[in-house]
Scaffold this active site. Structure first.
Site, mmCIF file in Angstrom:
data_model
loop_
_atom_site.group_PDB
_atom_site.id
_atom_site.type_symbol
_atom_site.label_atom_id
_atom_site.label_comp_id
_atom_site.label_asym_id
_atom_site.label_seq_id
_atom_site.Cartn_x
_atom_site.Cartn_y
_atom_site.Cartn_z
ATOM 1 N N SER A 187 0.794 -1.229 0.000
ATOM 2 C CA SER A 187 0.000 0.000 0.000
ATOM 3 C C SER A 187 0.825 1.276 0.000
ATOM 4 O O SER A 187 0.368 2.303 -0.485
ATOM 5 C CB SER A 187 -0.951 0.000 1.189
ATOM 6 O OG SER A 187 -0.254 -0.226 2.385
ATOM 7 N N HIS A 215 -5.460 -3.795 -2.014
ATOM 8 C CA HIS A 215 -5.260 -2.726 -3.006
ATOM 9 C C HIS A 215 -5.262 -3.265 -4.435
ATOM 10 O O HIS A 215 -5.018 -2.516 -5.372
ATOM 11 C CB HIS A 215 -3.938 -1.989 -2.751
ATOM 12 C CG HIS A 215 -4.028 -1.034 -1.603
ATOM 13 N ND1 HIS A 215 -4.517 0.247 -1.734
ATOM 14 C CD2 HIS A 215 -3.716 -1.192 -0.301
ATOM 15 C CE1 HIS A 215 -4.489 0.856 -0.557
ATOM 16 N NE2 HIS A 215 -4.012 -0.003 0.332
ATOM 17 N N LYS A 246 -12.307 -0.395 -0.321
ATOM 18 C CA LYS A 246 -11.503 0.374 -1.287
ATOM 19 C C LYS A 246 -12.225 0.308 -2.643
ATOM 20 O O LYS A 246 -13.279 0.921 -2.780
ATOM 21 C CB LYS A 246 -10.077 -0.171 -1.337
ATOM 22 C CG LYS A 246 -9.374 -0.102 0.037
ATOM 23 C CD LYS A 246 -7.905 -0.420 -0.057
ATOM 24 C CE LYS A 246 -7.270 -0.753 1.293
ATOM 25 N NZ LYS A 246 -7.292 0.327 2.272
HETATM 26 C C1 LIG Z 1 -3.127 -4.405 2.530
HETATM 27 C C2 LIG Z 1 -4.225 -3.965 3.430
HETATM 28 N N1 LIG Z 1 -4.822 -4.862 4.221
HETATM 29 C C3 LIG Z 1 -5.819 -4.517 5.044
HETATM 30 C C4 LIG Z 1 -6.282 -3.226 5.112
HETATM 31 C C5 LIG Z 1 -7.387 -2.872 6.048
HETATM 32 O O1 LIG Z 1 -8.584 -2.825 5.348
HETATM 33 P P1 LIG Z 1 -9.908 -2.363 6.084
HETATM 34 O O2 LIG Z 1 -10.026 -0.897 5.927
HETATM 35 O O3 LIG Z 1 -10.993 -3.130 5.404
HETATM 36 O O4 LIG Z 1 -9.776 -2.787 7.510
HETATM 37 C C6 LIG Z 1 -5.707 -2.249 4.297
HETATM 38 C C7 LIG Z 1 -6.186 -0.852 4.368
HETATM 39 O O5 LIG Z 1 -5.466 0.093 4.405
HETATM 40 C C8 LIG Z 1 -4.649 -2.627 3.443
HETATM 41 O O6 LIG Z 1 -4.057 -1.721 2.661
#
Ligand SMILES: Cc1ncc(COP(=O)(O)O)c(C=O)c1O
Length: 399
Positions: A187, A215, A246
């Protein structure tokens, strides 16, 4: 009231403000979109959200969420196994399994919850977790909650991964397993994990692979089915996790997609599943519509790709040197956290909302402005943003 306790936190906040690392919450007064009304700033071009496909304010997604609310009410008022399962949860999970080319899927209220709920169950005492050093915080916390041994390999470094897998083989219990975990798209860097090499090494050392495609889902791959599709590895990844917060609607929610055995085990014993409420039906209904749109209409994905290229090339033409990558994340490294925050504030003053990320989200000295493309952006939005980037870059002396 314990005054000393509260004073400690006020002092710590003050120190962050003095260091220029304080994060200010910006309040939007309308929906997340290519341009959103922001309190105190008026209408701003949004280059900072994960609204990759522009679905967070898409009429069909909003209508489906309304319909979910009308049909099922505000929420489940219960955890899944007691009386908190609605038909819409099953429909959503079937669609998620279809997207991920897995036997089954299970929804969570967020991907954070999915990762921290699944990892401690899937890797326990006697097992070994092997994890990329730049994996998302929710994976790191999931690992912290697990009783498995852990080996952390250098970011996407296959020689180091192999070394860590060898070590894992030596310490795993006789009946233990190895769970290799990676983000699909990282990310903060925007790069893709080298999945073909990862899968080959996992096979060699008999490890199961878990990919968090938060992502990548709806963004990467010819049909937006994520990094396994991009690399021709659909159906080859043991456990997929991802977010619905997202590209896939942008509201909230997460999932694990895997074999029936894994999903059933999580349904039975993953702690958020049995001790916490289910995803609200309105959110599930919106995400389901987002998934259907992705499956039936590729125009948003095409638009996202065009916009990503336009922004990346536009920034380069101005003289910025964004990190290379194939995702919709375009990071520009600027160094100090305070510099990134200042740059972001200057861009906002010119009507462009793009966040500066610094420590502790990224290592000290590698603070960055993270530009994210969206299918919702028009040429005019992007031109306005690029003009602001040029002005601010010159003003700060980095162009
Ligand atoms: C790779 C990754 N995993 C998990 C998450 C967390 O997602 P959520 O907002 O659904 O908790 C994110 C969010 O930034 C992320 O980028």
């Amino acid at each position: 009231m314990d005054e000393k306790f509260h004073l400690k936190w006020e002092k710590s906040n003050q120190a962050m403000k003095e260091a220029g690392t304080w994060k200010t919450l910006r309040y939007l007064e309308g929906p997340m979109d290519s341009r959103s009304p922001m309190e105190g700033s008026g209408e701003v071009v949004v280059l900072s959200s994960n609204n990759y496909l522009g679905l967070s304010n898409h009429p069909d997604v909003v209508a489906a969420s309304h319909a979910g609310l009308d049909r099922y009410g505000a929420g489940t008022a219960s955890v899944r196994f007691i009386c908190g399962s609605f038909g819409i949860h099953r429909e959503l999970e079937e669609e998620l399994a279809r997207m991920n080319r897995t036997e089954a899927a299970l929804s969570y209220v967020s991907c954070w919850t999915a990762n921290t709920g699944a990892i401690p169950l899937l890797a326990d005492k006697g097992d070994v977790i092997v994890s990329d050093e730049l994996n998302h915080a929710s994976i790191i916390d999931g690992i912290r909650m697990s009783k498995a041994a852990r080996k952390i390999y250098k970011h996407s470094d296959m020689a180091d991964l192999e070394a860590k897998l060898k070590e894992a083989r030596e310490i795993q219990a006789a009946d233990g397993s190895i769970l290799l975990i990676t983000d699909g798209v990282f990310s903060m860097e925007g790069d893709l994990a080298p999945l073909p090499d990862i899968v080959a090494l996992a096979r060699k050392y008999k490890a199961a692979v878990m990919v968090d495609d938060s992502h990548a889902a709806g963004v990467v791959g010819a049909n937006g089915r994520g990094t396994p599709e991009h690399f021709g590895l659909e159906g080859e990844i043991d456990v997929m996790s991802g977010t619905l917060g997202k590209a896939l609607g942008g509201a909230a929610g997460g999932y694990i997609a895997s074999s029936r055995g894994v999903v059933d085990a999580l349904t039975q014993a993953s702690r958020p599943q049995i001790f916490s409420n289910a995803l609200p039906a309105s959110v599930a209904a919106g995400a389901l519509e987002a998934l259907r749109l992705l499956r039936t209409d590729l125009s948003l994905l095409t638009r996202l790709r065009e916009n990503t290229t336009y922004l990346r090339e536009g920034l380069k033409a101005l003289g910025f040197r964004p990190l290379e990558g194939e995702s919709a994340i375009i990071p520009i490294i600027v160094g100090a956290t305070s510099f990134a925050i200042d740059m972001s504030a200057r861009l906002l003053a010119r009507g462009v909302f793009v966040t500066g990320f610094g420590f502790p989200v990224v290592p000290e000295g590698t603070a960055r402005i993270r530009v994210q493309a969206s299918a919702a952006l028009s040429r005019e939005d992007m031109d306005r943003a690029l003009e602001a980037f040029g002005d601010v870059g010159r003003e700060l002396g980095i162009l």
